[in-house]
Enzyme design. Structure first.
Site, PDB file in Angstrom:
ATOM      1  N   PHE A 122       0.856  -1.191   0.000  1.00 36.13           N
ATOM      2  CA  PHE A 122       0.000   0.000   0.000  1.00 36.13           C
ATOM      3  C   PHE A 122       0.886   1.233   0.000  1.00 36.13           C
ATOM      4  O   PHE A 122       1.727   1.393   0.895  1.00 36.13           O
ATOM      5  CB  PHE A 122      -0.952   0.032   1.201  1.00 36.13           C
TER       6      PHE A 122
ATOM      7  N   ASP B   9       9.285   2.652   1.429  1.00 35.35           N
ATOM      8  CA  ASP B   9       8.140   3.403   1.938  1.00 35.35           C
ATOM      9  C   ASP B   9       8.047   3.144   3.443  1.00 35.35           C
ATOM     10  O   ASP B   9       7.619   2.078   3.884  1.00 35.35           O
ATOM     11  CB  ASP B   9       6.879   2.937   1.201  1.00 35.35           C
TER      12      ASP B   9
ATOM     13  N   LYS C 248       2.763   9.852   8.477  1.00 34.50           N
ATOM     14  CA  LYS C 248       2.105   9.365   9.693  1.00 34.50           C
ATOM     15  C   LYS C 248       2.705   9.854  11.012  1.00 34.50           C
ATOM     16  O   LYS C 248       2.376  10.920  11.491  1.00 34.50           O
ATOM     17  CB  LYS C 248       2.053   7.849   9.658  1.00 34.50           C
TER      18      LYS C 248
END
Ligand code: PLP
Length: 380
Positions: free
Chosen positions: A122, A207, A236
């Protein structure tokens, strides 16, 4: 009917207040927040250091644009690359934006277009990062995705070797597939990726939007692997709940991201920079990172002792996943019993407490899970 679009399947809890690991709903019911806003509230809710930082910075300067020099960006960039082989940072506002920047930089620098990513990965919801995401359900209904993304099964060295060719610009991956069900990279896969990147001059993009900033017990999760990424993306947990994204890269890439190549209005604003700097000052110390590793070990052992042997416990640091028959059913039960969790697919639930979670809160969470799991899992 709500005035909102229905793109989120929300749970019927209206959170109105948070402190540390605890949140309260509008009826005054308290919950242990083991979602951390999906790995965002790295230092918990309303952390006094971050509250003070926001107060101070908001009275001084919120935004200037990237027309001007920005000492706040310089300071954070230096802290992020310190003790790494990386040299430069670009700031934006989210994980998907950080990945867009990475995709653009990789193509521009190499002059090649093919990017290999993993199935069940993702990377975000905008067109580039959505195309990088190896999940058909994420692409569905949006027409042609960006060309030249090719997918391989995670941890499959043979598929990697078969897919790489002279047109390959980059290999992009997560160290732990978070949304994809909490799957940890194998040492063999990490070694094979690094070897082929070194041999063929292919860029390695890691990532770390979910795994970065201490979540796995090191500043960046790649440090625990053989990977030596050319590009790392963050978001995040980086500003503990304030919107931010970042792309870090090596010195070799500097010339390829010159004036006019990329940009964003809000990226690198002093408010986000100040909060992220405070977060990094807390988290990037040996002592703090050790607490994450220690709590992770404790949490895993407690879960192992409390849950049936059929339940698989996976993950790194405080990014853990447990298997169950139905994640939606399990989450429904734990919501009722005062523990908030994040599903990761249909049969995995993620445990993502703030990194500041206490041992007592871990014990309470395990107790709630112990009571809920037999209801949702077929004990084999
Ligand atoms: N990359 C990873 C690994 C993620 O987990 C996420 C979000 O869950 C993203 C990228 C996208 O980040 P954002 O939602 O901030 O755009």
């Amino acid at each position: 009917m709500s005035a909102l679009f229905g793109n989120y399947k929300t749970r019927p809890i209206q959170i109105v207040k948070g402190k540390g690991t605890t949140v309260w709903d509008e009826n005054g019911k308290s919950y242990l927040d083991f979602t951390s806003g999906i790995a965002v509230l790295s230092l918990g809710h309303a952390n006094p250091i971050l509250v003070d930082t926001i107060k101070h910075q908001s009275e001084l300067l919120w935004h200037t644009s990237n027309l001007f020099e920005n000492k706040y960006q310089e300071k954070l960039a230096e802290k992020l690359v310190k003790d790494t082989h990386l040299s430069h940072a670009f700031f934006c506002n989210s994980g998907t934006e950080a990945n867009e920047a990475a995709i653009k930089l990789a193509r521009k620098h190499t002059g090649k277009h093919k990017i290999i990513t993993c199935l069940h990965s993702f990377h975000g919801r905008t067109f580039g990062s959505m195309s990088a995401t190896g999940q058909e359900k994420v692409h569905k209904g949006f027409g042609p995705i960006v060309e030249k993304f090719e997918y391989i099964p995670f941890n499959d060295v043979d598929s990697l070797l078969a897919k790489v060719d002279d047109e390959t610009a980059a290999i992009m991956l997560e160290v732990v597939q978070g949304e994809g069900g909490v799957h940890v990279i194998t040492p063999e896969f990490a070694q094979a990726i690094q070897k082929i990147c070194d041999e063929k001059g292919i860029l390695c993009i890691v990532d770390e939007v979910q795994t970065g900033i201490g979540r796995t017990g090191t500043a960046y999760a790649y440090e625990q692997t053989a990977l030596k990424p050319d590009i790392v993306t963050l978001a995040k947990g980086l500003a503990g709940g304030f919107p931010i994204g970042a792309m870090l890269g090596t010195a070799e890439l500097y010339e390829s991201f010159g004036p006019g190549t990329h940009g964003t209005t809000f990226g690198g604003n002093p408010l986000a920079m100040a909060v992220a700097t405070a977060v990094i000052e807390e988290i990037f110390t040996k002592a703090f990172l050790k607490t994450v590793t220690d709590k992770s070990q404790y949490f895993k052992e407690k879960l192992q002792a409390a849950l049936p042997a059929s339940v698989e416990i996976r993950g790194m640091g405080l990014l853990l996943g447990i298997t169950c028959d139905s994640s939606s059913k399990l989450v429904e039960i734990t919501d009722k019993n005062g523990l908030l969790l994040v599903p990761a697919g249909e049969d995995v639930v993620r445990l993502l407490p703030p990194l500041t979670v206490s041992y007592d809160e871990i014990d309470q969470a395990v107790e709630i899970l112990q009571a809920a799991i037999p209801v949702t899992t077929t004990v084999k």
